[in-house]
Design an enzyme around this catalytic site. Structure first.
Site, PDB file in Angstrom:
ATOM      1  N   CYS A  93       0.826  -1.248   0.074  1.00  0.00           N
ATOM      2  CA  CYS A  93       0.151  -0.035   0.030  1.00  0.00           C
ATOM      3  C   CYS A  93       0.858   1.119   0.082  1.00  0.00           C
ATOM      4  O   CYS A  93       0.284   2.321   0.231  1.00  0.00           O
ATOM      5  CB  CYS A  93      -1.108  -0.142   1.185  1.00  0.00           C
ATOM      6  SG  CYS A  93      -1.865  -1.423   1.193  1.00  0.00           S
TER       7      CYS A  93
ATOM      8  N   GLU B  61      -0.556   5.108  13.907  1.00  0.00           N
ATOM      9  CA  GLU B  61      -0.291   6.063  13.059  1.00  0.00           C
ATOM     10  C   GLU B  61      -0.509   7.460  13.889  1.00  0.00           C
ATOM     11  O   GLU B  61       0.341   8.423  13.846  1.00  0.00           O
ATOM     12  CB  GLU B  61      -1.138   6.161  11.589  1.00  0.00           C
ATOM     13  CG  GLU B  61      -0.628   7.553  10.827  1.00  0.00           C
ATOM     14  CD  GLU B  61      -1.390   7.387   9.471  1.00  0.00           C
ATOM     15  OE1 GLU B  61      -0.893   7.943   8.492  1.00  0.00           O
ATOM     16  OE2 GLU B  61      -2.416   6.595   9.265  1.00  0.00           O
TER      17      GLU B  61
ATOM     18  N   HIS C  56      -9.766   1.819   0.635  1.00  0.00           N
ATOM     19  CA  HIS C  56      -8.319   1.396   0.328  1.00  0.00           C
ATOM     20  C   HIS C  56      -7.873   0.989  -1.004  1.00  0.00           C
ATOM     21  O   HIS C  56      -8.307  -0.263  -1.182  1.00  0.00           O
ATOM     22  CB  HIS C  56      -7.807   0.549   1.563  1.00  0.00           C
ATOM     23  CG  HIS C  56      -6.445   0.647   1.675  1.00  0.00           C
ATOM     24  ND1 HIS C  56      -5.548   1.076   0.938  1.00  0.00           N
ATOM     25  CD2 HIS C  56      -5.489  -0.123   2.520  1.00  0.00           C
ATOM     26  CE1 HIS C  56      -4.287   0.983   1.234  1.00  0.00           C
ATOM     27  NE2 HIS C  56      -4.363   0.092   2.346  1.00  0.00           N
TER      28      HIS C  56
ATOM     29  N   PHE D  30       1.655  -3.753   3.941  1.00  0.00           N
ATOM     30  CA  PHE D  30       2.153  -5.072   4.309  1.00  0.00           C
ATOM     31  C   PHE D  30       3.544  -5.288   4.151  1.00  0.00           C
ATOM     32  O   PHE D  30       4.282  -4.919   3.043  1.00  0.00           O
ATOM     33  CB  PHE D  30       1.411  -6.148   3.905  1.00  0.00           C
ATOM     34  CG  PHE D  30      -0.092  -6.195   4.224  1.00  0.00           C
ATOM     35  CD1 PHE D  30      -0.524  -5.377   5.668  1.00  0.00           C
ATOM     36  CD2 PHE D  30      -0.958  -6.916   3.471  1.00  0.00           C
ATOM     37  CE1 PHE D  30      -1.545  -5.617   5.741  1.00  0.00           C
ATOM     38  CE2 PHE D  30      -2.226  -7.068   4.066  1.00  0.00           C
ATOM     39  CZ  PHE D  30      -2.656  -6.358   5.008  1.00  0.00           C
TER      40      PHE D  30
END
Length: 417
Positions: free
Chosen positions: A165, A316, A342, A403
């Site tokens: 991502c 985050e 996403h 990931f």
């Protein structure tokens, strides 16, 4: 060595909330959710029955039926958003040195639909290897920039970045570095992804990564909400034209923003979970700031990775608190994934476009679907919940984490001559 300055001169988008940059931006500032029940396959036996699909995209009309059949959807999407960006930038490649124009593209998975279709067809057969001759060139992740370069005759550096991502943030950083080092004049950069199919949804369900809020898909993506239960899969593409400043000025290009820097890091912790203290995320934001020769006090808005997962969002926020300190109360934070879902390898590109447009228009897109405060988060932090906010913005930072512990963060600023 003096670095060249790098500016944004064109944008293109194909997203679950709009098939052009204008429609995408209008969807963002109006808090439109792109999530709905999946139409592309039968989800009866799947835990998750919804996603943020692209809507109204006609591959045959855009490419012609013969050519569309040779391309996986992730490549179709890439070509579509790139055509918009090329037109937006006013590019006439016949008048430019195409040996100094490259394509660096991000995709986390590549041609998953093609792989699924071919393997399922083989499994249903008698064991004879009857594969489509386009199977491999349709599937491989590097083929999107290849097709873009072929279409426009671009002979500069050409490759794909694959970092889950974070992929299209990495593509932007690589493009930025080639230009500022004087190795190229321009890049078509961005990312695309098309994983809303049986393998994509089934695979992420097996990881317990997806929301299963089937009774209310439109509100399922809930970054920073107490009741978030996983991310919502999205698909689409985003294209950004990055160009050396003097080259852009010489051809009279309009300039959206200046790219100031980018950072990369690794969590070195777990193959899917982020570091519990947000160390990799903090490292990457600091690295981007250092690369841009900026400080946290310079940032006005952070477009966060913000996937709506129980473990990802808190890490985050910890990282942002660590990096920004008291400045965290001055900045806006928002997750546009609350609207688009996403987009995996394309997320960085479409979120960078949102960040650039926030600079241009002085509007922070919201984090929609907020219903219940999570006591884990400081209530004084401005998550831009539910409603867009007008604000004078000079500098934005956009995060992407993948990931494998891959982290990439990019920074854009209003252009000043």
């Amino acid at each position: 060595m003096e670095f060249k300055r790098v500016v944004v001169t064109g944008l293109g988008a194909l997203t679950p909330i709009g098939n052009t940059v204008t429609d995408y931006w209008n969807g963002l500032i109006n808090g439109v959710s792109g999530a709905a029940l999946i139409k592309s396959f039968d989800t009866e036996k799947f835990k998750t029955k919804f996603a943020c699909e692209v809507k109204g995209f006609d591959a045959d009309g855009f490419l012609g039926r013969k050519d569309a059949r040779k391309l996986d959807p992730f490549v179709q999407y890439a070509l579509y958003s790139t055509e918009e960006a090329v037109k937006d930038a006013g590019l006439d490649f016949s008048k430019l040195d195409t040996s100094r124009i490259g394509v660096i593209w991000g995709s986390g998975i590549g041609g998953l639909k093609t792989f699924l279709d071919e393997v399922m067809a083989f499994a249903k057969g008698d064991g004879s290897p009857r594969f489509n001759p386009f199977f491999i060139p349709k599937m491989i992740a590097d083929i999107a920039p290849g097709h873009i370069s072929i279409k426009y005759g671009l002979r500069g550096p050409n490759f794909t970045t694959v970092s889950a991502c974070a992929s299209s943030n990495n593509s932007l950083i690589d493009s930025f570095n080639y230009i500022r080092l004087g190795k190229a004049n321009m890049f078509i950069s961005g990312g695309s992804e098309a994983i809303i199919n049986e393998a994509g949804i089934g695979g992420f369900n097996a990881m317990h990564a997806l929301s299963t809020r089937n009774d209310d898909p439109a509100t399922a993506s809930r970054p920073f909400d107490l009741d978030r239960d996983g991310f919502v899969a999205g698909e689409g593409a985003g294209t950004i034209i990055l160009e050396e400043l003097e080259h852009a000025k010489a051809r009279g290009a309009k300039i959206y923003a200046e790219m100031m820097g980018g950072g990369m890091s690794a969590d070195a912790y777990h193959m899917t979970a982020p570091h519990p203290d947000g160390l990799g995320a903090a490292y990457v934001m600091r690295a981007a700031l250092e690369d841009a020769n900026l400080t946290p006090a310079d940032i006005d808005y952070v477009n966060v990775h913000g996937t709506s997962t129980p473990i990802g969002d808190p890490q985050e926020v910890k990282a942002i608190q660590d990096v920004f300190g008291e400045d965290i109360y001055r900045i806006n934070i928002s997750s546009t994934k609350s609207m688009t879902g996403h987009l995996l390898g394309a997320a960085g590109a479409v979120e960078a476009i949102a960040s650039i447009l926030a600079l241009k228009h002085g509007i922070i897109p919201p984090t929609i679907n907020h219903f219940t405060d999570d006591p884990a988060f400081d209530p004084k932090i401005n998550f831009t919940f539910n409603t867009a906010q007008k604000r004078d913005i000079r500098t934005v930072q956009s995060n992407g984490f993948g990931f494998g512990g891959h982290n990439a963060s990019v920074i854009f600023r209003k252009y000043e001559d």
